[in-house]
Every structure is written in structure tokens, then in C-alpha cells.
Design an enzyme around this catalytic site. Structure first.
Site, short mmCIF file in Angstrom:
data_model
loop_
_atom_site.label_atom_id
_atom_site.label_comp_id
_atom_site.label_asym_id
_atom_site.label_seq_id
_atom_site.Cartn_x
_atom_site.Cartn_y
_atom_site.Cartn_z
N HIS A 127 -42.25 36.93 -23.55
CA HIS A 127 -43.51 35.97 -23.61
C HIS A 127 -44.58 36.01 -22.70
CE1 HIS A 127 -40.45 32.65 -24.16
NE2 HIS A 127 -39.57 33.52 -23.38
N LYS A 178 -52.57 22.89 -18.16
CA LYS A 178 -52.10 24.05 -17.80
C LYS A 178 -52.28 24.75 -16.37
CE LYS A 178 -54.12 25.59 -21.59
NZ LYS A 178 -53.57 26.23 -22.31
N ARG A 179 -51.29 25.92 -16.75
CA ARG A 179 -50.99 26.78 -14.91
C ARG A 179 -52.63 27.35 -14.90
NH1 ARG A 179 -46.39 27.75 -12.02
NH2 ARG A 179 -47.77 28.98 -10.61
N LYS A 231 -56.21 32.04 -18.72
CA LYS A 231 -56.60 31.02 -19.68
C LYS A 231 -57.93 30.70 -19.53
CE LYS A 231 -51.61 29.65 -18.67
NZ LYS A 231 -51.36 29.68 -20.16
N THR A 265 -48.25 26.91 -26.37
CA THR A 265 -47.19 25.17 -26.38
C THR A 265 -47.89 24.07 -25.83
OG1 THR A 265 -45.63 25.57 -24.36
CG2 THR A 265 -44.48 26.31 -26.67
N LYS A 277 -48.56 20.34 -28.83
CA LYS A 277 -47.39 18.81 -28.55
C LYS A 277 -49.37 18.13 -28.52
CE LYS A 277 -45.20 20.81 -24.32
NZ LYS A 277 -44.97 20.80 -23.30
#
Ligand code: 26W
Length: 811
Positions: free
Chosen positions: A355, A542-543, A548, A650, A654
Site C-alpha cells: 500500500h 485525509k491524514r 499529501k 480512495t 468518494k
């Protein structure tokens, strides 16, 4: 018999009386929730039992998804949905004057996961049950899930997540199915019955108690099982040895040390820090899980050497990869198979998913620690490694290759390598990610075992992430194209025919507005901040991670703010920026970034000179249930990771499914989203994969050049440390240092200009309502391929080799 509203009302009253000796009129919301929950579990029980009977009777191949994390969130709403009784239940409760939505809010999230990996496991469980795959989850029943986040004075504060405080209506404790897991001790070899045996002595025995939760398929009578293990002492409350010697402190300490194994989820994602308790957790659930699978298998009277024909086990990232050695132990030591037979069965049974390519996340355990905790398992890993190294040497005759690929080297055990050697399949989670694994991170292994490697792009369950979380949009879709899309999400494509239809567009607009108004009320109630539902809702949830690039987002906002300050008439659509993100407690830069977001939010939200054209909301405690609220009202989805770093994502899917327009780098599954929806319906910016790889390889990036040559960047960076954000100049000195002195590892400054252009493009597009809605509809229409039903079908056909089973009632 079909459930009716009257029956449900009778059942509810009776259950409330039996559990709490209360009438509806005097019961609290908590008791109403607990009553309804246990009733719903009862309604599922017959299907659950029946499913198990049919799986056993037909000897169907079973899949076990081994995962350290299952981020399932709340279950009441999704269970009602999958049982097909949401409306019935809502009407029944309405007759009592109870609002089902309010009852759903009482449930605590099961937050037994950090982020993407754990949520993916939860979506997969839902899809396996819903498309009829006999697939079950196996993991840990943590007493405390991911910490609850509070923001105090702009800083993150972590609070233990006591999710079980009101009990858990969904689980069933199965003491009679407990297993014993052994730690420490000594292993000696003895010669018995003409063969070498391994005797494990002086170990610490821990009792693993399973708690089963039904995983209800969508209107198909299938109920699979999520089995989570909890650690207890074998002799319940005391260590009897110490107890009988009168050493009470020691007797009690032992109890706490055992229970600590399943006490709490580690809150780190992507940083493996080699703590012994984490290794204990991993072996604990893996050993218990494998023992219970073998026990069940042997009851079927099938021979052990056909195990792999009836069992597939999936290893979710490296965390459960010790299962390779544990299954070898069980087959060789307990079932008396030869090494070669056992190894064939083992590799045929396991499949492994990677992952992340972030090197900090690659799990490795120091030999000494591992050996001491798991002496027999260590011997087995050594033997697997010894034989593997011989094979590498035979193929390459190159000591360097042997060293680079060895499972044990440089004092460590490399868990990813163990997983690859012990599995028949290795997959990445998006096309780009799998390509990078094959060509870079795992290139040696790809060359050695090319046939093992394959891609399985992630997916999300459209039941939770559209049907349940966005009922208005779901109804409109069904009114427009019928309800086939619910069973076959690929049929969402049928709404594409309406993308230019003015009346359909208008309905889409009205639904988004209605969702936005609902959320504006939520923000007003929880944060006391008024936001404008006519503004663009721009969301990054998100985290929190450097890769990111929440920093890029906040710099984009600062740039817009400074432009507005110098030109109050700047013609922009008002925007509300939402952030939601938990930082790992020990991740310093991530925590400073949260403080920066909140500092900028305070400054901008309270600056009346910009006429409320920008607002920033930091949503506290981002979680599955909060995601279900924010995603349906988003106009813009921020997916802005440094290309190559986000394995898949992911959340991106969504948002797409709920009609948001994505601002994205060509990273992870964004690439496939862009291919599906077409590049005119997504806003792509930033460096491409090869740009990043080149800069990293040649070390030719110098962030200071971007600081010096772009006055906008210089202004933003300078303002971090000159007091203009109304905080001490030291507050963000380390962010400054990270970006300039330490050269900005994730290329925030390099992508800045391109990002600003992307954000400006969004503003222009939104001003053309017809065009915007056409894009939005296109995104919804093309999102069906990202349903995890499709992903699971591929796993089932290409990795697990399992059939879809139809469960009939009353057989
Ligand atoms: C040992 C510490 C640790 C803990 C968790 C290392 C790594 C992890 C996970 C693998 C991190 C994770 O959640 N990865 C995410 O997995 C998602 C599901 O495949 C992807 O969509 C995300 O891109 C990826 O970051």
C-alpha cells in the site's frame, strides 16, 4: 417471513422492555440506539447462521482478509440499508416520535484504523458480502481505536477513543472458540518418532478471544464474518503462579501486560518504528486467526494437503506477513507435513498487497527482538531465507543480489520480502503504483518472480459512499435511470446521457445546494462560524502528511488572500476551504501544519476587509462519520500529493462519486480517474511521474531558486516568520526551515505556480454553471468503475480463485 412496520414496532417495544425495563416515551436516545441495534443484529442472525451452514455444506473456498486495521465506522445505517429495511425502520420509529437520523448519530465510530488502508479493508468486507464472495475479516479488537482529535488554541490534542464505553451491540463474544498464542521461551530440538521435533518451553501463553461481527451483504441473504481478537490471560484475572506465592503485584501486572496487546491501535501510518508491542499485536492476531482457520478446516474432514484449494488468505500490507512463517509452523510442527509440501501450500494460500512506496513505512524487525519474542518463528524465517538465498544465488551467482534480496540482512528481518517470497501474488493498489513497484521499489523481486506481480486498483463501496451518505442524489439517479445501478454500479454511466439536460442539471444543482446548507448548519452549530452555501466548498480531508501537501493548499489560500487584500474588487466566487486531518502524535511537522492552518483560518475568517470572500474551516476529528457528511456537499476535491507518493487514494473516488470536481496531480488512482472521466472534466496540475523521479535521482531541485524567482512565494514564506500571521515569529520557523534550508522534500514550491493556475481555473469553471454541472454529472457517471465491487471481483477471479455463492433462505 417479511418484516412489517407493525412487527418492527412490537419488536422494538418488547426489546426495550427486556433490555432496560422502559417504555419508549421514557427512554433515552442511547437506549433507543442500543435497542434498535440489538434488534437489527437479531434480524441478521438467521441469515448469518444460514450463510455459515451453506458455506460449510458446499465446501466452498473461503477468503480470509488479514488486516491490522478495519476502519468500519458506524454500522446501524449501513446494516439497515443492506437488510433493505431503512424506510420501514424510519417509519416505525417516526410513529414513536423518534427520528432515525438522530439515533444513528448516537453510535460511536468503530475507528479501528488509521486511514486509507483500514478503510479499504472495510469497503472490501462490504463488497465481498454484497457480491456473494465467502470472505471474512480477521484482525484485532482494540479497546481504543484511533485517538479522538481536539483542536485547542489551534493545536492538535489527542484523547483516547473509548469507543466501547456503551458496549458494542454488533459483536458476539465467542469464548468457546478461543486460541492460545505463545510468546518468548526456549525452543529445543528432540528426536521423536523417527523425526526431528521442536519443543517450545517456558513460553508465555496468551488467550485470544474472538469477537464476531456480522458483515451483511446488500439484499442477498449473505452474512459474512469479521472476527476480531482480544487478548486475555489464560487464568483470567491473575497469574496463578505468582498468586499462589502471594506475589499479588506481580500477579496483577501480568494481567495488564497481556491485556495491553489488544489495548490500543498504533496511530502511525507510514512510519514503522519497530516497537515490540506492535510485533506482539501482529503475531497475536495472525496466530489466533490461522489456528481458528485450521481448526474449522479440519472439521470439514478434508485432508490438510488440500488446504490451499479451500482457503485463500490475504495479507493487507506487511503488518500480517508473519503469517507466512506461522502457517509453516502449523503445517510442519503440528500437522507433520514435509517442509516442501508445507511451503507449496503456504505460497498457494497467501497473497500480499503493498500500500505504499514510502520507505519509512517498510517494516523491518531487529533480529534480536524478533528472536527473543518468537524463537520458533525466527527459526522458520531463517530457513525460508536460507532456501530463498540459494535460489537467488543459483539464478544470478551474485553475492550483492543475494544481500539485496535476502529476507534477513543488516541485522533486520524485512517483512515485505517475507510476504513476497511466501505468497503467490503481489499487487499494488493503482496502475501507476504497481508500475513503480515493478520498475523501482521491488524491481529485484519483479525480475525474479514476474508472474507474481499484478495490479488491483482500489475501490470504494458505493452503498456507504453514495446510497447511504447522499440519499437525495441516489434518489435522483434512480428516478432518472432506474435502480439497476445499485446492484451494478457500472450502470451509473447511464446518467451521462443527461449531462447536458438543463432540467437534470438543475436538480443536481439543487441537491448539492441542499447538502451544502445542511453542512453549513452543522458548521454553525459546532464551530459558531457562519459560512455561505453559495460559496465553493473546497475540501481536503485525509491524514496529515508532508507528501499529501496540505501546505500547498494553505499556500494557495494565502496567495488568494493577499491578492484580495491588494485588490478588494477581485472578481472571484467566494470560497470556503475545509480541512480535516489527524497528525500522528509524534509527527512534529504535521502538527505544526495543523497549527498553521488554524492560524491562517483565524486571520482570514476575522478579516472583514475581504468581505467574507474566503473562509477556512478546520474540521475537528476527521473520521468515517464526518466523511459521510462532508463529501456529499463538496464542490472541489483536493488530491494534490507529490506525484509517485500516493499509492492510490480512495477519498478521491468518494468525492468523484458525489459530483465534486477534482484538482489533482497525476498520482495514484487520480490517473485512472482522469482517464475515465476525460481530462476536460478534471483539473490536473503539477509535476509528472518522470519529473519527480529525475529530480530525485539527479538531486537538481533547489527550493531556494523558486523562493528567489517568484515574488508570491517569497512573500508567503517570509510571512511565516515575520509576525504577520499574528503569532510569535518562532511558531512556524521549522516549517520555514523544512521548505528552504532543508530543500522542501515534496516539491511544494515547485508545484506552486501550476497549483495556483489550477485553482484559478476552478473559479472560472464554476462561474459557468451549465458547464460546471455537466462536468459534475460526468464525474458521477464515470465513478461506477471505482466501486469496490469491481475491485473485489478482480481479486476473486485473478488472485483468490473463489466463486460467487448465492445464499438461499430456508434450506
Ligand atoms: C508500520 C506503519 C504503517 C502503518 C500503515 C505503514 C504503512 C501503513 C499504511 C500502508 C498506510 C496506508 O494507509 N496507505 C494507504 O493505503 C490506501 C489503500 O490502499 C491507499 O489508497 C493510499 O494511497 C495509501 O497511502
Amino acid at each position: 417471513m417479511k418484516l412489517t412496520k407493525e412487527q418492527l414496532k412490537t419488536d422494538f417495544k418488547k426489546k426495550l422492555m427486556n433490555l432496560y425495563a422502559e417504555r419508549v416515551s421514557e427512554s433515552s436516545k442511547l437506549h433507543q440506539y442500543l435497542t434498535l441495534g440489538s434488534l437489527v443484529k437479531e434480524y441478521a442472525s438467521e441469515k448469518w447462521m444460514n450463510t455459515n451452514i451453506q458455506y460449510t455444506k458446499k465446501h466452498v473456498k473461503q477468503v480470509y482478509y488479514f488486516s491490522m486495521e478495519f476502519l468500519i465506522g458506524r454500522l446501524l445505517g449501513s446494516n439497515l440499508l443492506n437488510l433493505g429495511i431503512t424506510d420501514l425502520c424510519s417509519e416505525a420509529l417516526h410513529d414513536f416520535g423518534i427520528d432515525l437520523n438522530e439515533i444513528e448519530e448516537v453510535e460511536n465510530d468503530a475507528g479501528l484504523g488509521n486511514g486509507g488502508l483500514g478503510r479499504l479493508a472495510a469497503c472490501f468486507l462490504d463488497s465481498m458480502a454484497s457480491i456473494g464472495i465467502p470472505g471474512h475479516g480477521c484482525g484485532i479488537r482494540y479497546d481504543y481505536g484511533l485517538f479522538e482529535q481536539k483542536i485547542i488554541n489551534g493545536y492538535q490534542v489527542e484523547i483516547p477513543d473509548n469507543w466501547l464505553k456503551h458496549g458494542n451491540v454488533w459483536e458476539v463474544r465467542k469464548e468457546d472458540k478461543a486460541a492460545v498464542v505463545k510468546f518468548g521461551g526456549k525452543v529445543s530440538t528432540v528426536f521423536e518418532d523417527n523425526k526431528l521435533c521442536f519443543k517450545h518451553e517456558d513460553y508465555e501463553a496468551v488467550l485470544a478471544i474472538p469477537y464476531d461481527t456480522p458483515v451483511i451483504g446488500y439484499e442477498n441473504n449473505t452474512v459474512n464474518t469479521l472476527r476480531l481478537w482480544s487478548a486475555e490471560t489464560v487464568d483470567k484475572d491473575f497469574d496463578l503462579d505468582s498468586f499462589s506465592k502471594g506475589e499479588y503485584t506481580k500477579a496483577v501486572e501480568h494481567k495488564y501486560s497481556v491485556q495491553s496487546i489488544s489495548q490500543v491501535l498504533y496511530p502511525d501510518d507510514t512510519r514503522a518504528d519497530g516497537k515490540i508491542l506492535r510485533l506482539k499485536q501482529q503475531y497475536f492476531f495472525v496466530s489466533a486467526g490461522l489456528q481458528s482457520i485450521i481448526r474449522r478446516y479440519k472439521k470439514s474432514n478434508l485432508p490438510i494437503n488440500r488446504f490451499d484449494e479451500f482457503i485463500a488468505i490475504h495479507i493487507n500490507d506487511t503488518h500480517p506477513s508473519i503469517a507466512v512463517a506461522e502457517l509453516m509452523r502449523l503445517l510442519v510442527d503440528e500437522e507433520n507435513l514435509s517442509w516442501d509440501d508445507a511451503f507449496k501450500i503456504t505460497t498457494n494460500t497467501f497473497a500480499y498487497t503493498n500500500h505504499t512506496i514510502m520507505s519509512e513505512a517498510l517494516e523491518k524487525w531487529p533480529i534480536e527482538m524478533f528472536k527473543k519474542l518468537l524463537p520458533r518463528i525466527f527459526m522458520i524465517v531463517e530457513e525460508i531465507d536460507r532456501r530463498f538465498c540459494i535460489e537467488i544465488n543459483e539464478k544470478y551467482n551474485d553475492p550483492q543480489k543475494v544481500h539485496d534480496m535476502a529476507i534477513i540482512s543488516d541485522g533486520n528481518i524485512k517483512m515485505a520480502y517475507l510476504a513476497i517470497v511466501g505468497s503467490h501474488s503481489v499487487n499494488g493498489v493503482a496502475k501507476l503504483h504497481t508500475e513503480i513497484l515493478k520498475s523501482r521499489e521491488l524491481n529485484n523481486f519483479y525480475n525474479f518472480y514476474p508472474y507474481k506481480f499484478n495490479n488491483k486498483t482500489n475501490g470504494i463501496t458505493h452503498r456507504r459512499w453514495l446510497l447511504k451518505s447522499n440519499p437525495k442524489l441516489s434518489s435522483l439517479i434512480t428516478e432518472t435511470i432506474g435502480n439497476k445501478w445499485i446492484h451494478d454500479p457500472n450502470k451509473l454511466i447511464d446518467i451521462l446521457a443527461f449531462s447536458k439536460n438543463a432540467s437534470f442539471q438543475n436538480k443536481i444543482y439543487e441537491i448539492k445546494q441542499s447538502n451544502k446548507i445542511d453542512f453549513a448548519n452543522h458548521v454553525k452549530d459546532n464551530y459558531g462560524i457562519i459560512i455561505d452555501p453559495n460559496s465553493i466548498y473546497d475540501v481536503q480531508v485525509k491524514r496529515l502528511h508532508a507528501y499529501k501537501r496540505q501546505l500547498l493548499n494553505i499556500f494557495g489560500i494565502l496567495d488568494l488572500y493577499y491578492r484580495l487584500k491588494s485588490n478588494p474588487n477581485l472578481d472571484i466566487v467566494p470560497r470556503t476551504f475545509f480541512f480535516g486531518a489527524k497528525a500522528a502524535p509524534g509527527y512534529y511537522l504535521a502538527k505544526r501544519t495543523i497549527k498553521l492552518i488554524n492560524t491562517v483560518a483565524d486571520k482570514i475568517n476575522n478579516d472583514s476587509s475581504i468581505n467574507g470572500k474566503i473562509k477556512i474551516i478546520f474540521l475537528e476529528n476527521y473520521s468515517v462519520s464526518l466523511a459521510e457528511k462532508i463529501i456529499p456537499c463538496a464542490d472541489v476535491s483536493e488530491q494534490i500529493s507529490t506525484t509517485t507518493k500516493e499509492a492510490s487514494g480512495t477519498g478521491n473516488m468518494k468525492f468523484m462519486m458525489n459530483g465534486a470536481i477534482t484538482v489533482a496531480t497525476l498520482d495514484g488512482a487520480n490517473v485512472e480517474m482522469s482517464e475515465a472521466v476525460g481530462e476536460n472534466n478534471i483539473v490536473i496540475f503539477g509535476m509528472k511521474k518522470d519529473d519527480v523521479i529525475d529530480l530525485e535521482k539527479n538531486k537538481t531541485y533547489h527550493s531556494i531558486d523558486y523562493y528567489n524567482s517568484d515574488s508570491r512565494i517569497k512573500f508567503i514564506i517570509d510571512n511565516l516568520i515575520n509576525g504577520s500571521l499574528d503569532v510569535p515569529t518562532s511558531e512556524f520557523a521549522d516549517i520555514h526551515k523544512y521548505l528552504i534550508a532543508n530543500n522542501d522534500e515534496y516539491f511544494v514550491l515547485k508545484d506552486f505556480d501550476s497549483y495556483i493556475n489550477a485553482e484559478n481555473k476552478i473559479d472560472g469553471l464554476y462561474k459557468n454553471r451549465g458547464k460546471w454541472l455537466e462536468m459534475s454529472i460526468s464525474n458521477i457517471a464515470h465513478s461506477g468503475v471505482f466501486s469496490s465491487d469491481n475491485t473485489i471481483e478482480q481479486y476473486s477471479k485473478e488472485i483468490w480463485n473463489t466463486d460467487r455463492i448465492t445464499i438461499n433462505m430456508h434450506h
